[in-house]
Scaffold this motif. Structure first.
Motif, short mmCIF file in Angstrom:
data_model
loop_
_atom_site.label_atom_id
_atom_site.label_comp_id
_atom_site.label_asym_id
_atom_site.label_seq_id
_atom_site.Cartn_x
_atom_site.Cartn_y
_atom_site.Cartn_z
N ALA A 163 14.20 100.26 -35.53
CA ALA A 163 15.09 100.18 -34.26
C ALA A 163 16.50 100.60 -34.49
O ALA A 163 17.21 101.31 -33.55
CB ALA A 163 15.28 98.49 -34.33
N GLU A 164 17.00 100.60 -35.72
CA GLU A 164 18.31 101.15 -35.99
C GLU A 164 18.38 102.35 -36.06
O GLU A 164 19.55 103.45 -35.65
CB GLU A 164 18.89 100.77 -37.20
N TYR A 165 17.22 103.36 -36.12
CA TYR A 165 17.07 104.70 -35.68
C TYR A 165 16.85 105.17 -34.65
O TYR A 165 17.65 106.12 -33.86
CB TYR A 165 15.70 105.26 -36.59
N GLN A 166 16.42 104.25 -33.71
CA GLN A 166 16.12 104.46 -32.28
C GLN A 166 17.59 104.48 -31.39
O GLN A 166 17.90 105.05 -30.47
CB GLN A 166 15.16 103.51 -31.61
N ASP A 167 18.26 103.15 -32.02
CA ASP A 167 19.69 103.00 -31.50
C ASP A 167 20.76 103.21 -32.60
O ASP A 167 20.81 102.40 -33.42
CB ASP A 167 19.57 101.49 -30.66
N ASP A 168 21.96 103.88 -32.30
CA ASP A 168 22.68 104.49 -33.41
C ASP A 168 23.95 103.39 -33.23
O ASP A 168 24.53 103.58 -34.39
CB ASP A 168 23.19 105.74 -33.26
N ARG A 169 23.93 102.58 -32.35
CA ARG A 169 25.18 101.86 -32.49
C ARG A 169 24.69 100.57 -33.43
O ARG A 169 25.55 100.35 -34.45
CB ARG A 169 25.19 101.28 -31.03
N SER A 170 23.96 99.64 -33.00
CA SER A 170 23.98 98.33 -33.93
C SER A 170 22.30 97.99 -34.21
O SER A 170 22.07 97.24 -35.20
CB SER A 170 24.59 97.19 -33.35
N GLY A 171 21.75 98.29 -33.13
CA GLY A 171 20.24 97.97 -33.36
C GLY A 171 19.99 96.54 -32.33
O GLY A 171 18.87 96.29 -32.01
N HIS A 172 21.03 95.94 -31.98
CA HIS A 172 20.97 94.63 -31.37
C HIS A 172 20.47 94.79 -30.03
O HIS A 172 20.06 94.08 -29.20
CB HIS A 172 22.35 93.87 -31.45
N ASP A 173 20.87 96.01 -29.44
CA ASP A 173 21.03 96.30 -27.74
C ASP A 173 19.47 96.67 -27.63
O ASP A 173 19.23 96.87 -26.61
CB ASP A 173 21.86 97.43 -27.55
N VAL A 174 18.63 96.92 -28.66
CA VAL A 174 17.39 97.42 -28.29
C VAL A 174 16.12 95.92 -28.14
O VAL A 174 15.13 96.20 -28.14
CB VAL A 174 16.77 98.16 -29.27
N MET A 175 17.04 94.77 -28.17
CA MET A 175 16.26 93.61 -28.34
C MET A 175 15.37 93.23 -26.92
O MET A 175 14.12 93.12 -27.03
CB MET A 175 16.91 92.60 -28.51
N ARG A 176 16.13 93.41 -25.56
CA ARG A 176 15.32 93.19 -24.36
C ARG A 176 14.87 94.31 -23.85
O ARG A 176 15.73 95.39 -23.57
CB ARG A 176 16.47 92.35 -23.66
N ARG B 262 10.57 90.64 -27.41
CA ARG B 262 11.73 91.72 -26.78
C ARG B 262 11.65 91.59 -25.21
O ARG B 262 12.59 91.70 -24.77
CB ARG B 262 11.52 93.18 -27.13
N SER B 263 10.44 91.17 -24.67
CA SER B 263 10.46 90.79 -23.11
C SER B 263 11.26 89.86 -22.76
O SER B 263 11.69 89.93 -21.70
CB SER B 263 9.08 91.06 -22.77
N ASN B 264 11.06 88.81 -23.35
CA ASN B 264 11.91 87.57 -23.01
C ASN B 264 12.84 86.96 -23.92
O ASN B 264 13.52 85.83 -23.80
CB ASN B 264 10.88 86.47 -22.87
N GLY B 265 12.99 87.49 -25.29
CA GLY B 265 14.01 87.14 -26.06
C GLY B 265 13.41 85.99 -27.04
O GLY B 265 14.08 85.34 -27.81
N ARG B 266 11.92 85.50 -26.76
CA ARG B 266 11.43 84.32 -27.47
C ARG B 266 11.32 84.61 -29.09
O ARG B 266 10.76 85.45 -29.41
CB ARG B 266 10.50 83.71 -26.75
#
Length: 652
Positions: A302-315, A344-348
């Motif tokens: 996830a952190e490789y796919q999103d360079d900022r924090s990884g949190h934004d790739v959750m939903r 990741r589709s609903n954050g559950r």
């Protein structure tokens, strides 16, 4: 997949699949130098230029870290180019080329051992431009290798070069089992040596491989090599299986889908930066390795796919296959690791694990803990697909697989319907054919048709299992079914290799290991069987009752008859074969009276036992021989004693 080693033989690990592919791409380039624009265009063709350059920079950083043990400044970037220089790497493809260049029989044997499959197998899907390069590279490697080998043996004089020619052809068939030229040369070689039976057998292999892989018959030239055409078997197209559960063959697929999509799992790690503390990293890596071994997920950093924090790739907008986030966060103050699995589709939050390392760290504890986490991830994702259904090939396979574990004609009918649908849309989906082989074995053993002979069934089962392995040799289920089909055909040595390969491919799955253990027990490798059974037993959170029948057969093969009886008493006792194992163990201990009591106790429910129909069905092979899978002569004789007692009691 190529193996990369440093000059002193140490493996070169690279963090991500894409970074490894970039490393190989550079190594295959002329002078090991490529432009950075080419790398960005090849591996991030759909991304904006700024984003592609940023991702490339991060991937090159990972490669540079991986190559540090080989020496400083081996990855050089200047004037818009990237090079790998001043480094000695052991590249298995280059070693194969050296073996072919030398061209002795032992060199071809070594080349066959090194050839593990297509170049960069499993790296498809990284990027469409990379896929295009990979397709051309694979074809070029294979064509060049085959051409060199054929030139070397074209004018080889016999009999002096017989060993070399045979080894070369075996190597060619390792590359491509449908290489009719290699089959043809072997047929000629065996005839020249006066081994007509081997020549006929090679023709049969050629015929089967061409039909299985290409659905074509051998050329007339190949058939004409053999002088006596009466020796040639008739070619029969795969028609599997041909009972009331008929496989559909009269279809015209409207659209064939090549890509097999899998559920996505994104790994996000927040780890301690303390160099001396590797506990969290080891556990994280074990979890990643375990998930990879199942080959049921698309894994991403996830952190490789999103360079900022990884949190934004959750939903994300989840597909029917699902997209999940596995978050590992290390608390070095509390000496704990938090593992959270999210939809990741609903954050559950699907589940949350807190691993306490306590006073110290033990790698075995990390392995055991990782297995538990991986098992929970696997069961949650796969059971979700089984419940929800779905139209994608993998979703339908998950549904079909649940039916394959059942032993009933109705379950097989449902599984077969799903497998037929997968094959129509995705004929290259390998596990479909493993499913066909599984159904064929159950039909032959548990509810056979009176109109079909055993040899025909065995041939269809073997062809289906072999096709599964040829399409994808890295799937454990394909190797297991291939091993079982080989046991049914009495080919013990090859079946042992198939089972061992299945265990190597996924040593984290207890169901895989238990099936492997039973297969090795039938082959006669009791030590390995007990070892794998013990590992599987320790990995199960709760032992499924059906696996006690597996354990009973493993104990019986080892001559531990008391354990065999105890395990069978704990099994569901739903098959005539399990009952026969129990009776055979009692007979071997001299407890015939107790064995008769057991048979009398089952008298009122014989018709309900799976496999009872096979006793009443006329066949060229008696049921008591057909169910005796034990390859060791002494064990086979011991089992026969129990089977004959059951047969005598039933009046057969």
């Amino acid at each position: 997949m190529p193996q990369l080693l440093t000059a002193d033989g140490k493996p070169i690990p690279v963090k991500t699949r894409k970074a490894f592919a970039i490393l190989v791409f550079i190594l295959r380039a002329p002078a090991r130098t490529v432009t950075r624009d080419l790398l960005a265009d090849t591996f991030w063709s759909g991304a904006e230029r700024e984003k592609a350059v940023q991702s490339l920079r991060q991937a090159l950083r990972q490669i540079r870290v991986a190559l540090e043990p080989a020496g400083a400044d081996v990855l050089v970037t200047r004037s818009g180019t990237t090079s790998i220089q001043d480094i000695a790497l052991s590249f298995d493809l280059e070693e194969i080329e050296r073996c072919v260049g030398r061209g002795a029989a032992e060199d071809y044997d070594m080349a066959a051992e090194l050839w593990l499959g297509e170049f960069l197998y499993g790296f498809e899907g990284i990027d469409s431009q990379f896929d295009a390069w990979l397709l051309v590279e694979r074809e070029g490697i294979q064509a060049a290798t085959v051409s060199k080998v054929l030139k070397q043996i074209e004018y080889a004089a016999l009999p002096d070069n017989s060993a070399k020619v045979e080894a070369a052809c075996r190597f060619l068939l390792k590359i491509d089992r449908a290489n009719e030229t290699a089959h043809r040369i072997l047929i000629k070689l065996y005839l020249a040596q006066g081994h007509r039976e081997r020549a006929v057998q090679q023709f049969q292999t050629c015929e089967k491989d061409l039909m299985t892989l290409l659905e074509v018959e051998p050329d007339d030239e190949t058939r004409a090599i053999l002088e006596e055409t009466s020796y040639l078997p008739s070619t029969q197209k795969l028609g599997f299986p041909q009972t009331q559960l008929t496989r559909q063959t009269d279809y015209r697929p409207a659209q064939v889908e090549d890509e097999i999509r899998l559920p996505e799992i994104h790994l996000f790690s927040l780890m301690s930066r303390t160099p001396s503390d590797n506990s969290g990293r080891v556990l994280r890596d074990e979890i990643a390795a375990g998930l990879s071994a199942y080959r049921s997920f698309e894994l991403y950093q996830a952190e490789y796919q999103d360079d900022r924090s990884g949190h934004d790739v959750m939903r994300v907008d989840g597909s029917e296959l699902g997209s999940f986030l596995l978050r590992c966060r290390e608390d070095d103050q509390q000496n704990k690791l938090y593992v959270q699995f999210e939809d990741r589709s609903n954050g559950r939050i699907v589940f949350n694990e807190i691993i306490n390392f306590g006073a110290g760290f033990d790698e075995q504890i990390a392995v055991d803990t990782a297995v538990q986490v991986v098992s929970r991830v696997h069961s949650n994702v796969i059971e979700r697909l089984r419940r929800k259904g779905g139209e994608t090939p993998f979703a339908k396979w998950c549904q079909a697989e649940s039916y394959l574990w059942q032993f009933a004609p109705t379950a097989d009918a449902k599984a077969l319907e799903l497998l037929n649908e997968i094959e129509r849309k995705n004929p290259q989906f390998s596990m479909t054919y493993a499913g066909y082989a599984s159904i064929g074995m159950k039909q032959m053993l548990y509810y056979p048709s009176e109109t079909r002979g055993t040899e025909k069934r065995l041939d269809e089962i073997y062809s289906a299992a072999e096709k599964a392995v040829n399409l994808d040799p890295w799937q454990p289920v394909n190797q297991r079914l291939h091993g079982w089909s080989l046991i049914h055909n009495g080919i013990a040595d090859d079946s042992r290799r198939a089972f061992e390969q299945a265990a190597r491919l996924n040593p984290r799955d207890p169901a895989n290991l238990m099936s492997v253990a039973e297969g090795l027990a039938f082959v006669g490798d009791n030590s390995a069987a007990r070892n794998y059974a013990e590992k599987a037993y320790n990995l199960f959170p709760t032992i499924p009752r059906v696996f006690y029948e597996y354990l009973a057969n493993i104990s019986f093969a080892a001559g531990h008859f008391e354990d065999a009886v105890l395990n069978m008493e704990r099994a569901p006792s739903g098959s005539i074969y399990g009952l026969t194992t129990r009776i055979a163990a009692l007979v071997c201990m001299g407890r015939e009276a107790e064995a008769r009591d057991v048979l009398e106790a089952y008298q009122t429910r014989f018709d309900e036992l799976s496999g009872f129909q096979s006793i009443k069905t006329p066949d060229q092979m008696g049921w008591y021989q057909m169910i005796n899978f034990f390859q060791n002569k002494k064990t086979r004789d011991n089992y026969r004693r129990g089977a004959e007692m059951v047969r005598a009691y039933l009046g057969n």
